[in-house]
Design an enzyme around this catalytic site. Structure first.
Site, short mmCIF file in Angstrom:
data_model
loop_
_atom_site.label_atom_id
_atom_site.label_comp_id
_atom_site.label_asym_id
_atom_site.label_seq_id
_atom_site.Cartn_x
_atom_site.Cartn_y
_atom_site.Cartn_z
N HIS A 1 22.93 -34.99 -28.25
CA HIS A 1 23.87 -34.57 -29.30
C HIS A 1 24.17 -35.73 -30.23
CE1 HIS A 1 27.68 -33.29 -31.14
NE2 HIS A 1 28.16 -34.46 -30.78
N LYS B 1 22.11 -34.85 -22.83
CA LYS B 1 22.42 -33.55 -22.24
C LYS B 1 21.88 -33.40 -20.80
CE LYS B 1 23.02 -31.43 -26.77
NZ LYS B 1 22.82 -30.24 -27.63
N TYR C 1 32.91 -27.71 -27.81
CA TYR C 1 32.13 -26.95 -28.80
C TYR C 1 32.94 -25.80 -29.38
CZ TYR C 1 27.62 -29.32 -27.99
OH TYR C 1 26.59 -30.23 -27.94
N GLU D 1 35.33 -36.26 -31.16
CA GLU D 1 34.49 -36.22 -29.97
C GLU D 1 34.64 -37.48 -29.13
OE1 GLU D 1 30.71 -35.41 -31.81
OE2 GLU D 1 31.26 -33.33 -32.25
N ASN E 1 17.98 -29.38 -26.14
CA ASN E 1 17.42 -30.27 -27.15
C ASN E 1 17.76 -31.75 -26.92
OD1 ASN E 1 20.07 -30.09 -27.85
ND2 ASN E 1 19.76 -29.34 -29.92
P1 GTP Z 1 24.65 -30.81 -31.32
O1 GTP Z 1 24.33 -32.23 -31.61
O2 GTP Z 1 24.39 -30.44 -29.89
O3 GTP Z 1 26.04 -30.44 -31.81
O4 GTP Z 1 23.57 -30.00 -32.17
P2 GTP Z 1 23.55 -29.73 -33.71
O5 GTP Z 1 24.74 -30.34 -34.40
O6 GTP Z 1 22.20 -30.15 -34.19
O7 GTP Z 1 23.67 -28.17 -33.74
P3 GTP Z 1 24.99 -27.24 -33.71
O8 GTP Z 1 26.21 -28.07 -33.60
O9 GTP Z 1 24.87 -26.29 -34.83
O10 GTP Z 1 24.79 -26.43 -32.36
C1 GTP Z 1 25.19 -26.96 -31.11
C2 GTP Z 1 24.11 -26.66 -30.10
O11 GTP Z 1 24.01 -25.26 -29.93
C3 GTP Z 1 22.72 -27.13 -30.51
O12 GTP Z 1 22.43 -28.43 -30.07
C4 GTP Z 1 21.81 -26.12 -29.86
O13 GTP Z 1 21.46 -26.49 -28.54
C5 GTP Z 1 22.66 -24.88 -29.78
N1 GTP Z 1 22.31 -23.96 -30.86
C6 GTP Z 1 22.57 -24.08 -32.18
N2 GTP Z 1 22.09 -23.03 -32.87
C7 GTP Z 1 21.49 -22.23 -31.95
C8 GTP Z 1 20.82 -20.98 -32.04
O14 GTP Z 1 20.66 -20.39 -33.11
N3 GTP Z 1 20.36 -20.47 -30.85
C9 GTP Z 1 20.52 -21.11 -29.67
N4 GTP Z 1 20.06 -20.54 -28.56
N5 GTP Z 1 21.15 -22.28 -29.55
C10 GTP Z 1 21.63 -22.82 -30.68
MG MG Z 2 26.70 -30.08 -33.76
#
Ligand code: GTP
Ligand code: MG
Length: 139
Positions: free
Chosen positions: A117, A11, A51, A128, A114
């Site tokens: 991905h 990222k 996303y 993707e 974070n």
């Molecule tokens: P990715 O690998 O980035 O897809 O992360 P993930 O699969 O572990 O999480 P998800 O797909 O549910 O969410 C995508 C991204 O949105 C995450 O990597 C986080 O940075 C962000 N995100 C998810 N949940 C939250 C939340 O509750 N609050 C905030 N601020 N960001 C969130």
């Molecule tokens: Mg995800």
């Protein structure tokens, strides 16, 4: 039956901080073969499409702004049981909750920033990968 391909993105905050090389080395040390890799700078609109499953969620706006805030590294990785093993390898979504030694624990700044991905299913890995790499390329 699980597939052997997953998709990852380093990222913007992590690329900006200069950790690209360290993270690629760690991924290879973890036994993942890099099938394709590219540095790209996506628009907010592209991030929004990538996303799209999160449209309507409270963090969608910040997420797409962040993912289009600077260059990212996108890559296709190969290893047995790739999706599940790579999710474990990078750690929990929230770096504060990630296991010691995982990429998100070491390089993640916050839930929003974070570090990296990882695809959440074989279907996502396929979608993707296709978002950034053409079917015409051989991996
Ligand atoms: P990715 O690998 O980035 O897809 O992360 P993930 O699969 O572990 O999480 P998800 O797909 O549910 O969410 C995508 C991204 O949105 C995450 O990597 C986080 O940075 C962000 N995100 C998810 N949940 C939250 C939340 O509750 N609050 C905030 N601020 N960001 C969130
Ligand atoms: Mg995800």
């Amino acid at each position: 039956m699980t597939g052997n391909i997953t998709f990852t993105m380093i990222k913007p905050s992590t690329v900006k901080a200069g950790y690209t090389g360290n993270i690629i080395a760690k991924i290879e040390e973890g036994g993942y073969i890099i099938k394709a890799l590219r540095k790209v700078y996506i628009s907010k609109e592209q991030a929004g499409r990538f996303y799209e499953m999160h449209i309507g969620k409270p963090f969608y706006e910040d997420l797409t702004t962040f993912m289009s805030s600077g260059p990212i590294i996108v890559a296709i990785l190969e290893k047995g049981n790739a999706v599940e093993s790579f999710r474990k390898f990078i750690g929990a979504t929230d770096p504060a909750k990630a296991e010691e030694g995982t990429i998100r624990k070491v390089y993640g700044i916050s839930l929003s920033e974070n570090a990296i991905h990882g695809s959440d299913s074989d279907e996502s890995a396929c979608r993707e990968s296709g978002f950034f790499f053409s079917d015409l390329e051989r991996f």
